[in-house]
Design a protein around this motif. Structure first.
Motif, PDB file in Angstrom:
ATOM      1  N   THR A   4      -5.674 -29.468  30.875  1.00 47.53           N
ATOM      2  CA  THR A   4      -6.955 -29.929  30.317  1.00 47.53           C
ATOM      3  C   THR A   4      -7.110 -31.416  30.581  1.00 47.53           C
ATOM      4  O   THR A   4      -6.183 -32.075  31.066  1.00 47.53           O
ATOM      5  CB  THR A   4      -7.010 -29.684  28.800  1.00 47.53           C
ATOM      6  N   ILE A   5      -8.262 -31.927  30.207  1.00 48.53           N
ATOM      7  CA  ILE A   5      -8.525 -33.356  30.360  1.00 48.53           C
ATOM      8  C   ILE A   5      -7.530 -34.165  29.528  1.00 48.53           C
ATOM      9  O   ILE A   5      -7.132 -35.276  29.903  1.00 48.53           O
ATOM     10  CB  ILE A   5     -10.006 -33.655  29.973  1.00 48.53           C
ATOM     11  N   ILE A   8      -4.362 -34.723  31.508  1.00 48.68           N
ATOM     12  CA  ILE A   8      -4.542 -35.751  32.538  1.00 48.68           C
ATOM     13  C   ILE A   8      -4.461 -37.140  31.909  1.00 48.68           C
ATOM     14  O   ILE A   8      -3.798 -38.045  32.425  1.00 48.68           O
ATOM     15  CB  ILE A   8      -5.898 -35.561  33.240  1.00 48.68           C
ATOM     16  N   ALA A  19     -10.276 -40.946  31.057  1.00 49.67           N
ATOM     17  CA  ALA A  19      -9.965 -39.905  32.034  1.00 49.67           C
ATOM     18  C   ALA A  19     -11.240 -39.185  32.459  1.00 49.67           C
ATOM     19  O   ALA A  19     -11.473 -38.928  33.646  1.00 49.67           O
ATOM     20  CB  ALA A  19      -8.958 -38.906  31.446  1.00 49.67           C
ATOM     21  N   SER A  20     -12.078 -38.871  31.493  1.00 54.11           N
ATOM     22  CA  SER A  20     -13.325 -38.167  31.777  1.00 54.11           C
ATOM     23  C   SER A  20     -14.237 -39.011  32.663  1.00 54.11           C
ATOM     24  O   SER A  20     -14.771 -38.533  33.670  1.00 54.11           O
ATOM     25  CB  SER A  20     -14.026 -37.812  30.470  1.00 54.11           C
ATOM     26  N   LEU A  23     -12.911 -39.182  36.241  1.00 54.55           N
ATOM     27  CA  LEU A  23     -13.118 -37.987  37.051  1.00 54.55           C
ATOM     28  C   LEU A  23     -14.583 -37.817  37.447  1.00 54.55           C
ATOM     29  O   LEU A  23     -14.888 -37.284  38.511  1.00 54.55           O
ATOM     30  CB  LEU A  23     -12.661 -36.733  36.297  1.00 54.55           C
ATOM     31  N   THR A  40      -3.794 -37.746  39.437  1.00 53.33           N
ATOM     32  CA  THR A  40      -3.121 -36.990  38.379  1.00 53.33           C
ATOM     33  C   THR A  40      -3.787 -35.610  38.230  1.00 53.33           C
ATOM     34  O   THR A  40      -3.105 -34.585  38.132  1.00 53.33           O
ATOM     35  CB  THR A  40      -3.185 -37.759  37.035  1.00 53.33           C
ATOM     36  N   ALA A  41      -5.121 -35.618  38.223  1.00 49.99           N
ATOM     37  CA  ALA A  41      -5.859 -34.348  38.095  1.00 49.99           C
ATOM     38  C   ALA A  41      -5.480 -33.409  39.248  1.00 49.99           C
ATOM     39  O   ALA A  41      -5.229 -32.218  39.049  1.00 49.99           O
ATOM     40  CB  ALA A  41      -7.364 -34.615  38.103  1.00 49.99           C
ATOM     41  N   ARG A  42      -5.407 -33.979  40.466  1.00 50.71           N
ATOM     42  CA  ARG A  42      -5.042 -33.201  41.641  1.00 50.71           C
ATOM     43  C   ARG A  42      -3.614 -32.648  41.490  1.00 50.71           C
ATOM     44  O   ARG A  42      -3.363 -31.465  41.699  1.00 50.71           O
ATOM     45  CB  ARG A  42      -5.124 -34.118  42.873  1.00 50.71           C
ATOM     46  N   PHE A  46      -5.825 -29.598  38.023  1.00 49.61           N
ATOM     47  CA  PHE A  46      -6.931 -29.529  37.064  1.00 49.61           C
ATOM     48  C   PHE A  46      -8.195 -28.991  37.736  1.00 49.61           C
ATOM     49  O   PHE A  46      -8.535 -29.390  38.842  1.00 49.61           O
ATOM     50  CB  PHE A  46      -7.209 -30.926  36.502  1.00 49.61           C
ATOM     51  N   ARG A  47      -8.849 -28.056  37.075  1.00 41.43           N
ATOM     52  CA  ARG A  47     -10.143 -27.581  37.564  1.00 41.43           C
ATOM     53  C   ARG A  47     -11.167 -27.751  36.456  1.00 41.43           C
ATOM     54  O   ARG A  47     -10.983 -27.231  35.360  1.00 41.43           O
ATOM     55  CB  ARG A  47     -10.064 -26.099  37.950  1.00 41.43           C
ATOM     56  N   PRO A  48     -12.259 -28.492  36.732  1.00 42.04           N
ATOM     57  CA  PRO A  48     -13.244 -28.728  35.669  1.00 42.04           C
ATOM     58  C   PRO A  48     -13.843 -27.406  35.193  1.00 42.04           C
ATOM     59  O   PRO A  48     -13.985 -26.461  35.966  1.00 42.04           O
ATOM     60  CB  PRO A  48     -14.299 -29.598  36.354  1.00 42.04           C
TER      61      PRO A  48
END
Lengths: 349, 349
Positions: A4-5, A8, A19-20, A23, A40-42, A46-48
């Motif tokens: 989740t966010i 991240i 973070a939001s 992104l 980090t998301a990658r 992470f998938r929105p």
């Protein structure tokens, strides 16, 4: 568990808000910070959540496709075009089949409304004007192939009159002068429009299509097979036949072979639908009018996206046909096949 | 503007929290209050936002259907069954077509994941084991018609071996003893499985199917038309032919007619697919094995719902076929047609 966010933010060492923003490419922050958040998301995979995004954008990026009477032979090509048009807007298609049942149709419309679709495509097997799905839906509707009886609605369909003209022009270009028409039930608008087009093209050449040379019946091979014999017994001078679909044309080709008549030398044939699987397997292969359903699907998708963006075009658009020229009515020697298909054709199964 | 929960609260004279509890059947309130809230919602035409509901339930009540290579002739029947199974759970189908393109497939999987689908159905035109779509997806996947090469996955497909047995049993019941097989390319698992089934059914009768009587080629009418002649010139004693699909059978029927051989008296024919449009129009009409794709779709939908509920059944399920008996290989006189279709058939377009 999907990251989740919050995950991240923790791993990147920033607040959830940062973070939001990182992104979404918003807010002010150092480029290194944004890069670290994105990386980090990658790394975390992470998938929105598209559904959460829709709550703020006001759109769900989903479109309903309601067929009124089943997924027919025409649906696959149409679907391909719709999908390609919608993919430009990353829209997804929610599919439902009302199966000629008003209660099912109402149920699906309610379900699509509850899902807050951005728009709806209504399709069906006939081009005849049909009742609109419902009044006052909270999203735009485009009718595809089938047309709405209400002129305030947006419908995109096939120009069957143009298709009838193309078929007859191909026969007259090959040299036919005494032309007949074997077709489906006159209760269909498509059947009547094709007759109108055929007569108009013949009139251009100073020829006519008397009622005695127009035979209506079921859209079947059996009809073509039996009626071509009766027709030629009655009017043996006929040298060209425009058939209302490829099944009738297939039956007519087999019927002519059984009578010892050569195709195209004695009698030329042009079918309708360009249903490759049947047309290319006929002996000889069938020339056939193509409704360009893939292109129709694209135009429908683009029209719906424009409607979602606020540009609504009420009324009925009729798209022209093309013709696939094959041995049952070839192009005259030394002449280019002018009326071949001008749109990419999706292969039959 | 669609009415919101605020509008209902205002008109019913209650707080938003009370209105929400009233509509969801939660909280403590007088029955009259709840009745007033529900009636107000009805009067205003309020429709709950399904997407918002999914944020609390953890489910989106959407299922993806990814076809790997187009909406073929088989898709409509399969889709109908899937839709009927899912409707029990008010699930909707999100449709996507990867068109034999790994990048498209990946794109669609990402999009479906971002939409938080509850599950995914993967279909395709071949029954051959194919690479799984992706590892570690956050939802269950069921392969339909096509099967996953990974035995840990769940696949539901057709029992082609059973289909081959049915075809040959119909021929031997009619009295055929010297049986041949015209079929598609042996690179397809379906083609090989049907040969295996045909040989097993012949062995039961003390008969065999030597390699000289098995002809592989394209799945086309042309193949049936030309190969049936070569076959009978080589082995004129053949009295029954099992054809790998209805197109080959159609070509074989026309080829036999051109040679002056009677169907079924001299040579009986059984096709495969029970593609009514083609099979019923053949002269004579074709007996044909039916893969019961509508039923396959239902089983796929039910299997996916069970997986979503936590009951996963890894491995490959193969569903039996049935046979539609028609004039090209009729039931023996006085004998009931035992192997007719036992599942509702969705009509062809």
């Amino acid at each position: 568990m999907a990251p989740t966010i919050r995950d991240i933010a923790r791993v990147a060492g920033v607040s959830v808000a940062t973070a939001s923003k990182g992104l979404n490419g918003k807010g002010r922050m150092r480029p290194e910070t944004r890069e670290r958040i994105v990386q980090t998301a990658r790394d975390l995979g992470f998938r929105p959540n598209r559904n959460a995004r829709s709550l703020t954008s006001g759109r769900t990026y989903t479109v309903g496709l309601l067929t009124r009477n089943g997924y027919g032979r025409f649906t696959p090509a149409l679907l391909g075009g719709v999908e390609d048009a919608l993919s430009a807007d990353t829209c997804s298609l929610l599919l439902c089949d009302a199966r000629r049942d008003a209660v099912r149709e109402r149920h699906y419309i309610d379900a699509l409304t509850a899902r807050r679709v951005d728009g709806l495509i209504v399709t069906g097997r006939e081009t005849d004007p049909a009742p609109r799905v419902m009044r006052d839906l909270p999203f735009p509707v485009v009718y595809a192939y089938t047309v709405s009886a209400d002129p305030a609605d947006t419908s995109v369909t096939v120009d069957d009159e143009h298709g009838g003209r193309l078929a007859v022009r191909q026969l007259t270009r090959y040299g036919c002068r005494r032309i007949a028409h074997l077709t489906g039930p006159p209760s269909y608008a498509a059947v009547r429009d094709r007759v109108t087009g055929a007569r108009a093209a013949l009139a251009d050449e100073g020829l006519d299509l008397p009622d005695s040379r127009v035979v209506y019946g079921p859209f079947s091979e059996e009809m073509g097979f039996t009626q071509v014999r009766r027709l030629l017994e009655r009017e043996p001078e006929i040298d060209g036949i425009f058939c209302g679909n490829d099944q009738i044309a297939r039956g007519a080709a087999d019927g002519l072979a059984a009578m010892g008549r050569r195709v195209p030398e004695d009698v030329s044939l042009v079918g309708f639908d360009n249903w490759t699987l049947l047309a290319a397997s006929t002996r000889p292969a069938l020339a056939s009018v193509d409704m360009n359903l893939y292109r129709l699907g694209r135009v429908v998708g683009e029209t719906l996206l424009a409607s979602i963006d606020g540009t609504v075009t009420p009324g009925i658009s009729r798209l022209p046909c093309s013709i696939a020229v094959r041995a049952s009515c070839p192009a005259p020697t030394g002449d280019d096949p002018v009326w071949t298909s001008d749109a990419p054709l999706v292969p039959d199964a």
